[in-house]
Design an enzyme around this catalytic site. Structure first.
Site, PDB file in Angstrom:
ATOM      1  N   TYR A   1       0.849  -1.203   0.000  1.00  0.00           N
ATOM      2  CA  TYR A   1       0.000   0.000   0.000  1.00  0.00           C
ATOM      3  C   TYR A   1       0.876   1.241   0.000  1.00  0.00           C
ATOM      4  O   TYR A   1       1.903   1.275   0.694  1.00  0.00           O
ATOM      5  CB  TYR A   1      -0.890   0.026   1.251  1.00  0.00           C
ATOM      6  CG  TYR A   1      -1.888  -1.094   1.308  1.00  0.00           C
ATOM      7  CD1 TYR A   1      -3.173  -0.939   0.792  1.00  0.00           C
ATOM      8  CD2 TYR A   1      -1.548  -2.314   1.874  1.00  0.00           C
ATOM      9  CE1 TYR A   1      -4.091  -1.976   0.851  1.00  0.00           C
ATOM     10  CE2 TYR A   1      -2.465  -3.354   1.928  1.00  0.00           C
ATOM     11  CZ  TYR A   1      -3.739  -3.173   1.421  1.00  0.00           C
ATOM     12  OH  TYR A   1      -4.643  -4.203   1.477  1.00  0.00           O
ATOM     13  N   GLU A   2       0.463   2.275  -0.728  1.00  0.00           N
ATOM     14  CA  GLU A   2       1.287   3.478  -0.816  1.00  0.00           C
ATOM     15  C   GLU A   2       1.423   4.163   0.541  1.00  0.00           C
ATOM     16  O   GLU A   2       2.311   4.975   0.747  1.00  0.00           O
ATOM     17  CB  GLU A   2       0.769   4.451  -1.878  1.00  0.00           C
ATOM     18  CG  GLU A   2      -0.578   5.075  -1.562  1.00  0.00           C
ATOM     19  CD  GLU A   2      -1.090   5.978  -2.687  1.00  0.00           C
ATOM     20  OE1 GLU A   2      -0.509   6.003  -3.775  1.00  0.00           O
ATOM     21  OE2 GLU A   2      -2.110   6.656  -2.460  1.00  0.00           O
ATOM     22  N   SER A   3       0.561   3.811   1.473  1.00  0.00           N
ATOM     23  CA  SER A   3       0.674   4.380   2.821  1.00  0.00           C
ATOM     24  C   SER A   3       1.900   3.857   3.559  1.00  0.00           C
ATOM     25  O   SER A   3       2.209   4.339   4.651  1.00  0.00           O
ATOM     26  CB  SER A   3      -0.589   4.050   3.622  1.00  0.00           C
ATOM     27  OG  SER A   3      -0.863   2.660   3.571  1.00  0.00           O
ATOM     28  N   GLY A   4       2.608   2.878   2.988  1.00  0.00           N
ATOM     29  CA  GLY A   4       3.843   2.400   3.604  1.00  0.00           C
ATOM     30  C   GLY A   4       3.767   0.994   4.165  1.00  0.00           C
ATOM     31  O   GLY A   4       4.689   0.547   4.841  1.00  0.00           O
TER      32      GLY A   4
END
Lengths: 261, 305, 305, 261
Positions: free
Chosen positions: A58-61
């Site tokens: 996920y791009e949230s990390g």
């Protein structure tokens, strides 16, 4: 495999067919970059069928999430607790995505053109838009750095357009612009997976072509939803209907999306 | 060690000047609504608001008229839909026109990194083929001096003030965060001034027991504010969950301009501070948002004498 | 989840080929002597050795004749003095000439970052006015496209194999480190293959209880080796101290070429593996190096269902 | 202040005078970039006298160390346990050093020239050196990015040379090269602190000049150790001898170096 479970079903929705098509396309894939919603469900269904080693990024990390409930957003705390690794966005975009660790990214958009380029920025003029859309988020660098891109979108005429209002994320660009792909590591859009059909770009012009129509969708119905003269691949076929097993997994994933096994 | 503990009212009054560039970071989590509401309450004007994902906080701030410009990469109500106040400002210039400076996520992160490390630019593999560089001249391209092609670059971003919400901090501003780290560290080091807001103020010894966990060192921090539940309705890992009912409710009420002003009157202007806001939210809601425990495995640094 | 657990003998045999570029990172701490000794024992040849601080480990490896070249930023016995084997190789070509590729610390870090993030270069504020770019043509300068001057750049570094020592890892290679983080993460992500060596092999649940602590994810790891005290005579935070007596002893014995060969015979070639080495070092020494406890404060991620 | 303690002592070594000179120069400084050994002792002495808020930054990634024993190296585990923050070297060099948070860096070298340029790389030719020295480590970027640099070295003729064998870390460069300092944020070398005297560069040529000679060291003795025609500042004076208090703090720090109060 259980025979009854491998039998085709005819009791399913177009959206279930879309999710199952996306899940099938992930066969053997190890890392997928994904948002929430239908693509998330497709990835979890793929883990339980054709891609047991699939890890969601996920791009949230977050890498290797094991959510205990359906995540409400890509930043849901349930994605963090129990994940393999949670890193800064600098590391996520630099080391995971740009570093080439993402095999497949699932992307969507408000508009797509015949070369798989996507618009998620504006409808109308950029400076005075009639509709201001969310913008790139990570989509531009995802489109450029994921090894391959699968687009997952509802097939609708207002979305499949002759000309984008704004090119947010590059697919195969236009023929005249193709040279600019020189610096783009990604192979670009490989598939466009919709509720009515699946398309690929396997021709020398890298132009979207129909390769598989879902049961019950005629070529005419599909062509009607597309704002340009659609190519139909020589090998175009009918999508294999969902099996009972696929359907039950997808329904289970939707009830309890994100929970892994 | 300086004691930098102060109130939100004082911190915002002192460090957020009209016309300043303000960055309240935190990707989906740690969004310091307490600071945003105080900025609205103090009627700051002509701010440049910087954030990757403006979220509800900047939707509210823009509706309240504090902003002249936003610098961002994704305009959305995460997992819900659009940000209606921002859309009205952009599509209709209402209540006032809003200048946009738009990047991708990694472009924003790169701008923070360049600002934090005083680099003239940050290189990234992005923007090739996109129309975005055509509408944002700050996105440029550089040829590699090793003869292997071109790479996009973005310039440094140095907010006048960055506000970061943390699980715990000491009174000197040493702050520890866990969960989604977003780009808070980068945005804080990039800023001219930093305000740390924390769920808990702990003694220095707690911070020093786990120095790898210190995301923000006190040396870059001007003020420390103790504000439990300061990120509601967003969340703080291990402390509370997102109040998703509010995110859904905002999607409804923010479609109507008057409704937004009424909401601001009731929930921001009419309350004195965060404590009063929390009393209005109610204990029942706050208790509902508290998660059961999930402790991290033990770690030992060893004593070396 | 793949089980990647194997022995050091197998891991080195499989992943370190003659002529390969090998990076054993760890700044003063976490230096995987166990891997270095196995490379010597297996008589690997023509390696390019990459490390910011070659330390005793590369001094020993160069003396043993495994290396053709080193890429580095600081040649010293930390806190003690010179690295005599490396000096002999450079000053006298003994036992064999050694090619040097020299940077500063941040230049090395930047090369790892560029390699890890597939950038054509990493920009840094260094090298202006120094003679180093004159003897290393890979250090170059780029003009900022924003008209604000020049910045140094270094090219990506992508070791064939990076070996990282960690406090704990699971059998899939997810590794957690605390203490000096050095540039291990960057060097691992930059590598084509990664070997993780750990003091303890833990179950996946331990790793997952603290995801922010995972420095190296299993996805980039080929092999996992369980090797307690594998970094002796360097140290592992919380597990053991540096064996400084050995660092001082090496300063003496390594002044003499024959002495070094005798030491290698006794402590590397004549022992089968790390367990035998540790038995030779002796329980008393190992016990002396164990530090009293200094636990990190508790952290809770919360359960969200 | 205790009168007896503020009295001058005449029972001290040249190395103690050097440490005390360095400690005094740190008056009011908040952040210092430092290695181990004498500079480390000077910093700890400064904390206990003229710079109570001084925090030590180590290139190993440590900020705000509270060591319980004398660190054996800049990577000693005693620097980690109990520190305020321990970060990757990428963050240390990028955000702390390059970010401009280091007020003063203490540097040394095997050779220094009249403009404060330092050599820590080789004696002799770079390709075939007679002595291979450690190299830069972080010194080049420290010299370029610390706000100010204090050099701490023994005053010896073989170290204070007319021409460096290799310029590792830039001081004020040569007059002809001065233009290259345009991209260098640091103000460069401000002081050279030795066991016999202190020098600065406060003239338009940025050339090292004697500003303070330690008690018992004649101008002749100092000039003798310098490989060029040394300038003597108009305001050159005699260094104030160590006070009893300074000496007792330095001796305490040396016994127990690194331990803070």
């Amino acid at each position: 495999m259980n025979d009854a479970k491998s039998q085709a079903s005819d009791d399913y929705t177009p959206s279930e067919m879309m999710i199952i098509s996306a899940a099938r396309a992930l066969a053997g894939v190890r890392t997928v970059f994904v948002g929430v919603g239908l693509p998330n469900i497709a990835c979890n269904a793929a883990r339980r069928t054709v891609a047991p080693d699939l890890e969601l990024i996920y791009e949230s990390g977050v890498f290797g999430a094991r959510p205990e409930r359906q995540p409400l957003s890509i930043g849901d705390p349930t994605l963090v607790t129990g994940a393999t690794s949670v890193v800064s966005m600098a590391d996520l975009f630099g080391f995971y995505l740009q570093g080439g660790l993402v095999e497949v990214a699932l992307l969507g958009g408000a508009q797509i053109d015949r070369h798989g380029n996507l618009n998620s920025s504006v409808i109308g003029d950029y400076r005075r838009p009639s509709v201001r859309l969310p913008g790139s988020g990570g989509a531009i660098e995802i489109a450029i750095n994921a090894q391959r891109v699968f687009v997952v979108m509802q097939l609708k005429r207002r979305a499949f357009v002759e000309k984008l209002d704004f090119l947010t994320s590059p697919g195969h660009l236009s023929e005249s612009d193709r040279g600019r792909r020189a610096g783009i590591p990604s192979e670009g859009s490989q598939l466009v997976i919709t509720d009515k059909a699946v398309f690929d770009f396997a021709n020398s012009e890298r132009e979207m072509q129909l390769v598989s129509r879902h049961p019950g969708c005629s070529v005419e119905q599909i062509v009607d939803e597309i704002g340009w003269n659609l190519r139909i691949a020589d090998a175009a076929r009918l999508t294999t209907p969902p099996t009972e097993k696929e359907l039950s997994i997808v329904r289970d994933c939707r009830r309890n999306a994100g929970r892994s096994d | 060690m300086a004691d930098k503990l102060t109130t939100m009212k004082e911190a915002i009054g002192l460090y957020v000047r009209d016309g300043a560039s303000v960055c309240i970071e935190g990707f989906t989590a740690f969004i310091c609504f307490a600071a945003g509401h105080e900025i609205i309450r103090q009627k700051k004007r002509n701010l440049t608001l910087i954030r990757m994902t403006p979220d509800l906080i900047y939707d509210q701030m823009v509706a309240a008229g504090v902003a002249r410009k936003i610098v961002f990469s994704y305009l959305g109500n995460p997992g819900v839909g659009a940000l209606h106040c921002l859309r009205r400002a952009i599509e209709k210039g209402s209540p006032a026109p809003l200048e946009l400076e738009e990047y991708s996520h990694y472009g924003m992160v790169g701008r923070y990194i360049a600002g934090a490390s005083k680099l003239p630019f940050f290189p990234l593999r992005s923007y090739l083929g996109s129309d975005l560089p055509g509408v944002n001249g700050r996105i440029r391209f550089v040829d590699s001096p090793y003869g292997d092609g071109m790479v996009a670059v973005v310039p440094p971003l140095t907010p006048d003030i960055t506000i970061v919400h943390a699980q715990r901090a000491d009174s000197n501003g040493n702050a520890q965060l866990w969960g989604l780290l977003g780009a808070q560290k980068e945005a804080a080091f990039a800023a001219k001034n930093v305000i740390v807001v924390a769920e808990e103020i702990v003694d220095e010894a707690t911070i020093r027991s786990d120095p790898n966990r210190t995301l923000i060192p006190g040396i870059i921090v001007e003020a420390v504010v103790h504000e439990p539940f300061g990120a509601h309705p967003s969340y703080v890992q291990g402390y509370y969950d997102r109040d998703n009912e509010f995110y859904l409710k905002w999607d409804e009420l923010s479609r109507d301009e008057d409704g937004v002003q009424k909401w601001l009157d009731e929930w921001v202007y009419a309350v004195a501070d965060r404590s009063e806001y929390l009393r209005k939210v109610g204990k029942e809601t706050l208790e509902r948002l508290r998660p059961p425990s999930a402790p991290a495995a033990a770690v030992d640094y060893g004593t070396y004498r």
